[in-house]
Design an enzyme around this catalytic site. Structure first.
Site, short mmCIF file in Angstrom:
data_model
loop_
_atom_site.label_atom_id
_atom_site.label_comp_id
_atom_site.label_asym_id
_atom_site.label_seq_id
_atom_site.Cartn_x
_atom_site.Cartn_y
_atom_site.Cartn_z
CB ILE A 124 3.83 4.88 -7.62
CG1 ILE A 124 5.14 5.37 -7.86
CG2 ILE A 124 3.77 3.93 -6.46
CD1 ILE A 124 6.51 4.40 -8.21
CG PHE A 125 -0.79 -0.63 -8.44
CD1 PHE A 125 -2.06 -0.17 -8.96
CD2 PHE A 125 -0.90 -1.86 -7.57
CE1 PHE A 125 -3.29 -0.86 -9.09
CE2 PHE A 125 -2.02 -2.30 -7.29
CZ PHE A 125 -3.10 -1.93 -8.03
N GLY A 126 -0.70 2.02 -6.06
CA GLY A 126 -0.99 1.93 -4.61
C GLY A 126 -2.32 1.04 -4.50
CE1 TYR A 127 -0.58 -3.94 -1.25
CE2 TYR A 127 0.77 -2.99 -3.15
CZ TYR A 127 0.58 -3.62 -1.93
OH TYR A 127 1.71 -4.12 -1.33
N GLY A 128 -3.20 0.06 -1.04
CA GLY A 128 -3.22 0.06 0.53
C GLY A 128 -3.01 1.46 0.97
CB SER A 129 -0.88 3.14 3.88
OG SER A 129 0.26 2.33 3.53
CD GLU B 204 5.27 0.74 1.21
OE1 GLU B 204 5.21 -0.14 1.32
OE2 GLU B 204 4.50 1.87 1.48
#
Length: 196
Positions: free
Chosen positions: A27-32, A105
């Site tokens: 899983i790619f996280g870029y914010g919270s 999300e």
């Protein structure tokens, strides 16, 4: 944007609609998700994707704002590149983790789930990422820095002030060695507003 537009719920893809790889899932996280993942994972790695950039382009009418005064949260918008964190979920936990992710999300359909290619240290991987849906009424697009700062400085939702969301994201990016110049300019403008 009206309160009704911010709260609009559109049909969206379910995990079963995606051609997800078997076994473990990244899983790619870029914010919270970088600093508050809602799933258990067996490892995390710095990751880089191309074709999308981090942008404060999603109106938040619950977590960081209200229907009357929506705040802004991050989305992946087209163009550029984005550094973030890839989390590997063990195969046995994928179904439960996707359920948590969809609840968090995908509730409004303002994101499109996409499998993207990411560069991790020493390898590449397909990662599941949540990309901004530009056709959704909750999509803000790229706003002027001053307007973005005004919204963030003055909005508060169920998970706290919008400025805390931005501050935590910037802190985590700093820990990754990433300087997001756009977000830093927004934060400087927020601080200027709050000092008035």
């Amino acid at each position: 944007m009206s309160a009704a537009a911010a709260d609009t719920v559109l049909p969206y893809l379910q995990p079963s609609d995606l051609d997800l790889p078997r076994g473990d899932l990244w899983i790619f996280g870029y914010g919270s998700l970088m600093w508050d993942p809602c799933f258990s994972h067996v490892e995390s790695r710095p990751a880089l994707i191309y074709g999308y950039h981090r942008e404060l382009c999603i109106y938040s009418s619950r977590w960081r704002g209200t229907p009357q005064r929506p705040g802004l949260v991050l989305g992946l918008d087209r163009g550029g590149a984005c550094r973030g964190v890839a989390f590997r979920i063990a195969a046995a936990q994928v179904a439960r983790s996707l359920e948590s992710l969809w609840d968090r999300e995908m509730r409004r359909g303002v994101y499109h789930p996409r499998l993207l290619h990411a560069r991790l240290p020493g390898r590449t991987a397909r990662v599941l990422a949540f990309v901004a849906n530009p056709l959704h009424p909750g999509y803000a697009g790229t706003l002027p820095t001053e307007r973005t700062a005004e919204l963030i400085a003055n909005c508060h939702g169920d998970r706290g002030p919008n400025v805390d969301y931005l501050a935590r994201t910037l802190k985590h990016l700093t820990n990754l060695g990433v300087r997001d110049h756009h977000l830093l300019r927004v934060m400087a403008a927020v601080h200027a507003l709050l000092r008035r």
